[in-house]
Enzyme design. Structure first.
Site, short mmCIF file in Angstrom:
data_model
loop_
_atom_site.label_atom_id
_atom_site.label_comp_id
_atom_site.label_asym_id
_atom_site.label_seq_id
_atom_site.Cartn_x
_atom_site.Cartn_y
_atom_site.Cartn_z
N HIS A 102 47.85 38.99 39.89
CA HIS A 102 47.99 39.78 38.71
C HIS A 102 49.55 40.63 39.25
O HIS A 102 49.56 40.86 40.65
CB HIS A 102 47.16 40.99 38.73
N HIS A 121 36.63 39.17 40.24
CA HIS A 121 37.64 39.99 39.37
C HIS A 121 38.14 38.93 38.22
O HIS A 121 37.22 38.02 38.10
CB HIS A 121 38.97 40.15 40.38
N ASP A 181 50.63 43.47 39.45
CA ASP A 181 50.94 44.82 40.16
C ASP A 181 50.43 44.61 41.55
O ASP A 181 50.50 45.39 42.32
CB ASP A 181 49.87 45.83 39.53
N HIS A 182 50.34 43.31 41.65
CA HIS A 182 49.91 43.03 43.47
C HIS A 182 50.84 42.04 44.03
O HIS A 182 51.01 41.92 45.34
CB HIS A 182 48.50 42.64 43.42
N HIS A 197 45.57 38.74 44.87
CA HIS A 197 45.38 37.89 43.77
C HIS A 197 46.77 37.96 42.74
O HIS A 197 47.70 38.78 43.38
CB HIS A 197 44.23 38.46 42.86
N ASP A 253 41.24 43.85 43.80
CA ASP A 253 40.38 44.42 42.83
C ASP A 253 39.27 43.81 42.68
O ASP A 253 39.03 42.62 42.99
CB ASP A 253 41.11 44.32 41.38
N HIS A 287 43.72 52.22 43.93
CA HIS A 287 44.00 51.68 42.88
C HIS A 287 43.62 52.39 41.63
O HIS A 287 42.89 51.88 40.82
CB HIS A 287 43.10 50.27 42.91
#
Length: 301
Positions: A62, A140, A64-65, A60, A210, A268
Protein backbone atom coordinates in the site's frame (compact mmCIF):
# COMPACT_ATOMS: atom_id res chain seq x y z
CA UNK A 1 18.19 -0.36 20.99
CA UNK A 2 16.94 2.87 19.46
CA UNK A 3 13.83 3.51 17.35
CA UNK A 4 13.54 6.61 15.18
CA UNK A 5 9.96 7.32 14.08
CA UNK A 6 10.09 9.10 10.72
CA UNK A 7 6.35 8.80 10.07
CA UNK A 8 3.49 7.01 11.81
CA UNK A 9 0.18 8.24 10.38
CA UNK A 10 -2.14 6.34 8.07
CA UNK A 11 -3.23 6.96 4.48
CA UNK A 12 -1.91 10.23 3.03
CA UNK A 13 1.00 12.53 3.89
CA UNK A 14 0.16 15.98 5.24
CA UNK A 15 2.18 19.09 5.97
CA UNK A 16 2.23 18.14 9.65
CA UNK A 17 2.29 14.32 9.49
CA UNK A 18 4.09 11.63 7.51
CA UNK A 19 3.11 8.08 6.49
CA UNK A 20 4.82 5.03 7.95
CA UNK A 21 8.58 4.81 8.08
CA UNK A 22 10.99 4.14 10.91
CA UNK A 23 14.62 3.31 11.54
CA UNK A 24 15.53 0.67 14.08
CA UNK A 25 19.06 0.75 15.46
CA UNK A 26 19.92 -2.46 17.24
CA UNK A 27 23.38 -3.71 18.14
CA UNK A 28 24.93 -0.75 16.27
CA UNK A 29 23.20 -1.64 12.99
CA UNK A 30 20.42 0.31 11.27
CA UNK A 31 17.35 -1.10 9.53
CA UNK A 32 14.74 0.92 7.63
CA UNK A 33 11.20 -0.38 8.15
CA UNK A 34 8.67 0.78 5.55
CA UNK A 35 9.29 3.77 3.33
CA UNK A 36 6.29 6.04 2.86
CA UNK A 37 6.46 9.29 0.89
CA UNK A 38 8.91 11.78 2.38
CA UNK A 39 11.14 9.18 4.03
CA UNK A 40 14.37 10.53 2.59
CA UNK A 41 13.45 14.07 3.67
CA UNK A 42 12.79 12.78 7.18
CA UNK A 43 16.12 10.92 7.17
CA UNK A 44 17.90 14.17 6.35
CA UNK A 45 15.86 16.17 8.83
CA UNK A 46 16.77 13.84 11.66
CA UNK A 47 20.40 13.47 10.56
CA UNK A 48 20.33 9.73 9.94
CA UNK A 49 23.18 8.68 7.66
CA UNK A 50 21.98 7.16 4.38
CA UNK A 51 25.14 5.07 4.15
CA UNK A 52 24.28 3.11 7.30
CA UNK A 53 21.09 1.70 5.79
CA UNK A 54 21.83 -1.55 3.96
CA UNK A 55 18.55 -3.42 4.57
CA UNK A 56 15.02 -2.13 3.95
CA UNK A 57 11.94 -4.05 5.10
CA UNK A 58 8.60 -3.30 3.41
CA UNK A 59 5.50 -4.65 5.15
CA UNK A 60 3.04 -4.48 2.25
CA UNK A 61 2.34 -2.79 -1.06
CA UNK A 62 0.00 0.00 0.00
CA UNK A 63 1.37 3.37 -1.03
CA UNK A 64 1.66 4.87 2.43
CA UNK A 65 4.21 2.17 3.22
CA UNK A 66 6.45 2.16 0.14
CA UNK A 67 5.86 5.11 -2.22
CA UNK A 68 9.07 6.72 -0.93
CA UNK A 69 11.21 3.75 -1.90
CA UNK A 70 12.00 4.57 -5.53
CA UNK A 71 13.04 8.09 -4.57
CA UNK A 72 15.36 6.82 -1.86
CA UNK A 73 16.89 4.23 -4.22
CA UNK A 74 17.49 6.96 -6.82
CA UNK A 75 19.04 9.33 -4.28
CA UNK A 76 21.36 6.59 -3.05
CA UNK A 77 22.64 6.30 -6.63
CA UNK A 78 23.05 10.06 -7.08
CA UNK A 79 25.15 10.06 -3.91
CA UNK A 80 27.42 7.39 -5.46
CA UNK A 81 26.52 4.84 -2.85
CA UNK A 82 29.12 2.02 -2.83
CA UNK A 83 27.28 -0.48 -0.59
CA UNK A 84 24.88 -3.19 -1.68
CA UNK A 85 21.23 -2.57 -0.79
CA UNK A 86 18.88 -5.41 0.17
CA UNK A 87 15.10 -4.94 0.03
CA UNK A 88 12.75 -7.39 1.71
CA UNK A 89 9.10 -7.13 0.75
CA UNK A 90 6.04 -8.78 -0.80
CA UNK A 91 6.22 -10.51 -4.17
CA UNK A 92 5.76 -7.80 -6.79
CA UNK A 93 8.01 -5.19 -5.23
CA UNK A 94 10.86 -6.06 -7.58
CA UNK A 95 8.66 -5.59 -10.65
CA UNK A 96 7.32 -2.25 -9.39
CA UNK A 97 10.74 -0.77 -8.62
CA UNK A 98 12.59 -2.13 -11.66
CA UNK A 99 9.89 -0.82 -14.02
CA UNK A 100 10.36 2.69 -12.61
CA UNK A 101 14.13 2.37 -12.87
CA UNK A 102 13.89 1.07 -16.44
CA UNK A 103 11.47 3.69 -17.80
CA UNK A 104 13.32 6.56 -16.14
CA UNK A 105 16.72 5.13 -17.10
CA UNK A 106 17.80 5.60 -13.50
CA UNK A 107 19.90 2.49 -13.14
CA UNK A 108 21.70 2.20 -9.82
CA UNK A 109 25.46 2.34 -9.55
CA UNK A 110 25.37 -0.09 -6.65
CA UNK A 111 24.08 -3.66 -6.35
CA UNK A 112 20.36 -3.83 -5.61
CA UNK A 113 18.98 -7.11 -4.28
CA UNK A 114 15.30 -7.99 -3.83
CA UNK A 115 14.11 -10.67 -1.43
CA UNK A 116 10.45 -11.23 -2.26
CA UNK A 117 8.14 -12.71 0.34
CA UNK A 118 4.98 -14.75 -0.21
CA UNK A 119 4.83 -17.24 2.66
CA UNK A 120 1.87 -17.06 5.04
CA UNK A 121 3.99 -18.67 7.75
CA UNK A 122 6.64 -16.93 9.82
CA UNK A 123 10.10 -17.33 8.30
CA UNK A 124 13.67 -16.21 8.92
CA UNK A 125 14.48 -13.67 6.19
CA UNK A 126 17.70 -12.04 7.41
CA UNK A 127 20.52 -13.12 9.66
CA UNK A 128 24.03 -12.01 10.46
CA UNK A 129 26.30 -12.56 13.45
CA UNK A 130 24.33 -10.10 15.60
CA UNK A 131 20.66 -10.04 14.57
CA UNK A 132 17.88 -12.25 13.20
CA UNK A 133 14.78 -10.95 11.42
CA UNK A 134 11.63 -13.07 11.15
CA UNK A 135 8.36 -12.25 9.41
CA UNK A 136 5.13 -11.87 11.36
CA UNK A 137 2.23 -12.76 9.03
CA UNK A 138 -0.50 -10.12 9.33
CA UNK A 139 -4.12 -9.92 8.18
CA UNK A 140 -4.77 -6.91 5.98
CA UNK A 141 -6.51 -6.14 2.69
CA UNK A 142 -3.37 -7.23 0.82
CA UNK A 143 -0.55 -9.64 1.65
CA UNK A 144 1.33 -8.14 4.60
CA UNK A 145 4.04 -8.99 7.11
CA UNK A 146 5.27 -7.51 10.30
CA UNK A 147 8.91 -8.01 11.29
CA UNK A 148 10.50 -9.38 14.45
CA UNK A 149 14.07 -8.24 15.13
CA UNK A 150 15.98 -10.30 17.71
CA UNK A 151 19.51 -9.82 18.93
CA UNK A 152 21.65 -12.91 19.12
CA UNK A 153 23.24 -13.67 22.49
CA UNK A 154 26.54 -11.87 22.84
CA UNK A 155 29.83 -13.04 24.31
CA UNK A 156 30.49 -13.24 28.02
CA UNK A 157 32.23 -10.23 29.56
CA UNK A 158 35.60 -10.48 31.28
CA UNK A 159 35.70 -9.63 34.98
CA UNK A 160 39.04 -7.86 34.80
CA UNK A 161 39.65 -7.76 38.56
CA UNK A 162 38.94 -11.49 38.95
CA UNK A 163 41.04 -12.36 35.90
CA UNK A 164 43.99 -10.40 37.28
CA UNK A 165 43.66 -12.06 40.67
CA UNK A 166 43.87 -15.43 38.90
CA UNK A 167 46.86 -14.21 36.83
CA UNK A 168 45.07 -15.05 33.57
CA UNK A 169 46.90 -13.77 30.50
CA UNK A 170 45.06 -11.64 27.94
CA UNK A 171 45.58 -14.27 25.25
CA UNK A 172 42.99 -16.46 27.00
CA UNK A 173 40.28 -13.78 27.13
CA UNK A 174 38.63 -14.79 23.84
CA UNK A 175 38.28 -18.35 25.07
CA UNK A 176 36.68 -17.09 28.28
CA UNK A 177 34.29 -14.81 26.35
CA UNK A 178 33.08 -17.87 24.48
CA UNK A 179 32.18 -19.56 27.78
CA UNK A 180 35.05 -22.01 28.16
CA UNK A 181 36.76 -22.93 31.44
CA UNK A 182 40.55 -22.68 31.68
CA UNK A 183 42.89 -25.47 32.77
CA UNK A 184 46.18 -24.55 34.46
CA UNK A 185 49.40 -26.48 33.85
CA UNK A 186 48.97 -28.21 37.22
CA UNK A 187 45.56 -29.49 36.09
CA UNK A 188 43.38 -27.21 38.22
CA UNK A 189 40.32 -25.73 36.51
CA UNK A 190 39.31 -22.09 36.57
CA UNK A 191 35.54 -22.04 36.18
CA UNK A 192 34.35 -19.57 33.59
CA UNK A 193 31.67 -18.00 35.76
CA UNK A 194 34.29 -17.05 38.41
CA UNK A 195 36.12 -14.69 36.03
CA UNK A 196 33.40 -13.50 33.65
CA UNK A 197 30.04 -11.76 33.73
CA UNK A 198 26.94 -12.84 31.82
CA UNK A 199 26.49 -11.35 28.34
CA UNK A 200 24.43 -8.20 27.99
CA UNK A 201 20.71 -9.09 27.88
CA UNK A 202 19.42 -9.51 24.34
CA UNK A 203 16.68 -7.21 23.05
CA UNK A 204 13.82 -7.72 20.63
CA UNK A 205 11.48 -5.50 18.63
CA UNK A 206 8.25 -6.44 16.82
CA UNK A 207 6.74 -4.21 14.13
CA UNK A 208 3.07 -4.96 13.35
CA UNK A 209 1.39 -2.61 10.90
CA UNK A 210 -1.17 -2.93 9.18
CA UNK A 211 -3.48 -5.64 10.51
CA UNK A 212 -6.85 -6.45 11.97
CA UNK A 213 -6.93 -7.83 15.50
CA UNK A 214 -5.16 -11.16 15.11
CA UNK A 215 -4.31 -13.40 18.06
CA UNK A 216 -2.35 -15.73 15.76
CA UNK A 217 0.65 -13.39 16.07
CA UNK A 218 0.82 -13.74 19.86
CA UNK A 219 3.16 -16.78 19.96
CA UNK A 220 5.54 -14.98 17.56
CA UNK A 221 5.83 -11.81 19.63
CA UNK A 222 5.61 -13.33 23.11
CA UNK A 223 7.60 -11.37 25.72
CA UNK A 224 9.31 -9.05 23.23
CA UNK A 225 10.88 -5.95 24.71
CA UNK A 226 9.00 -3.58 22.42
CA UNK A 227 5.89 -4.06 20.30
CA UNK A 228 4.86 -1.46 17.74
CA UNK A 229 1.24 -2.21 16.86
CA UNK A 230 -1.01 -0.24 14.58
CA UNK A 231 -3.92 1.62 16.19
CA UNK A 232 -5.70 3.25 13.30
CA UNK A 233 -9.03 3.70 15.09
CA UNK A 234 -10.54 4.33 18.50
CA UNK A 235 -13.16 1.96 19.91
CA UNK A 236 -16.03 4.21 18.84
CA UNK A 237 -15.11 3.41 15.22
CA UNK A 238 -14.44 -0.31 15.68
CA UNK A 239 -16.89 -1.17 12.89
CA UNK A 240 -14.41 0.31 10.42
CA UNK A 241 -11.68 -2.18 11.35
CA UNK A 242 -12.76 -5.28 9.43
CA UNK A 243 -13.54 -3.61 6.06
CA UNK A 244 -10.32 -1.54 6.15
CA UNK A 245 -8.06 -4.21 7.68
CA UNK A 246 -7.05 -2.23 10.76
CA UNK A 247 -7.15 -2.30 14.57
CA UNK A 248 -8.16 -0.05 17.43
CA UNK A 249 -5.84 1.17 20.18
CA UNK A 250 -7.65 -1.07 22.66
CA UNK A 251 -7.21 -4.11 20.40
CA UNK A 252 -3.48 -3.36 20.14
CA UNK A 253 -3.36 -3.27 23.93
CA UNK A 254 -5.16 -6.63 24.12
CA UNK A 255 -2.48 -8.17 21.90
CA UNK A 256 0.28 -6.64 24.04
CA UNK A 257 -1.33 -7.94 27.23
CA UNK A 258 -1.83 -11.47 25.93
CA UNK A 259 1.71 -11.60 24.53
CA UNK A 260 3.22 -10.31 27.81
CA UNK A 261 5.33 -7.72 25.99
CA UNK A 262 7.34 -5.24 28.02
CA UNK A 263 6.43 -2.05 26.12
CA UNK A 264 3.70 -1.14 23.62
CA UNK A 265 4.11 1.64 21.07
CA UNK A 266 0.99 2.77 19.21
CA UNK A 267 1.05 4.23 15.69
CA UNK A 268 -0.58 4.39 12.25
CA UNK A 269 -3.22 6.79 13.53
CA UNK A 270 -6.15 7.89 11.42
CA UNK A 271 -6.04 11.67 11.11
CA UNK A 272 -9.80 11.91 11.78
CA UNK A 273 -9.04 12.28 15.48
CA UNK A 274 -8.07 15.64 17.03
CA UNK A 275 -5.24 14.34 19.25
CA UNK A 276 -3.27 11.13 19.59
CA UNK A 277 -3.46 11.17 23.40
CA UNK A 278 -6.92 9.65 22.94
CA UNK A 279 -5.27 6.44 21.68
CA UNK A 280 -3.07 6.18 24.75
CA UNK A 281 -5.96 6.78 27.11
CA UNK A 282 -7.97 3.93 25.60
CA UNK A 283 -5.07 1.47 25.42
CA UNK A 284 -4.03 2.09 29.04
CA UNK A 285 -7.34 0.69 30.26
CA UNK A 286 -6.03 -2.70 29.10
CA UNK A 287 -2.22 -2.58 29.17
CA UNK A 288 0.65 -0.49 30.50
CA UNK A 289 3.11 0.97 29.68
CA UNK A 290 1.75 2.50 26.47
CA UNK A 291 3.96 4.83 24.42
CA UNK A 292 2.82 7.00 21.54
CA UNK A 293 4.77 7.13 18.30
CA UNK A 294 4.93 10.52 16.61
CA UNK A 295 6.91 11.90 13.70
CA UNK A 296 10.47 12.67 14.77
CA UNK A 297 10.17 10.89 18.10
CA UNK A 298 13.09 8.74 19.27
CA UNK A 299 12.71 5.85 21.71
CA UNK A 300 15.72 4.37 23.51
CA UNK A 301 15.47 1.01 25.26
Amino acid sequence: MKLNILGCYSATPRTITNPTSQVLEINNQMYLIDCGEGTQVQLRKHKIKFSRINQIFISHLHGDHFFGLIGLISTFSLLNRPNDLHIYGPKGIKEIILLQIKLSKSYTKYNLFFHELESTESELIFEDDKVEVHTIPLKHRVYANGFLFKEKPGLRRINIDAAQEQNIEVCYFNKLKQGSDLQREDGTIIKNETVTFDPQPIQSYAFCSDTVYNEEIIPLIKEVDVLYHESTFLERDIEKCIPTGHSTAMQAAEIAKKAHVKNLILGHYSTRYPEIELFKKEAETVFQPVLLADDGKVFKF
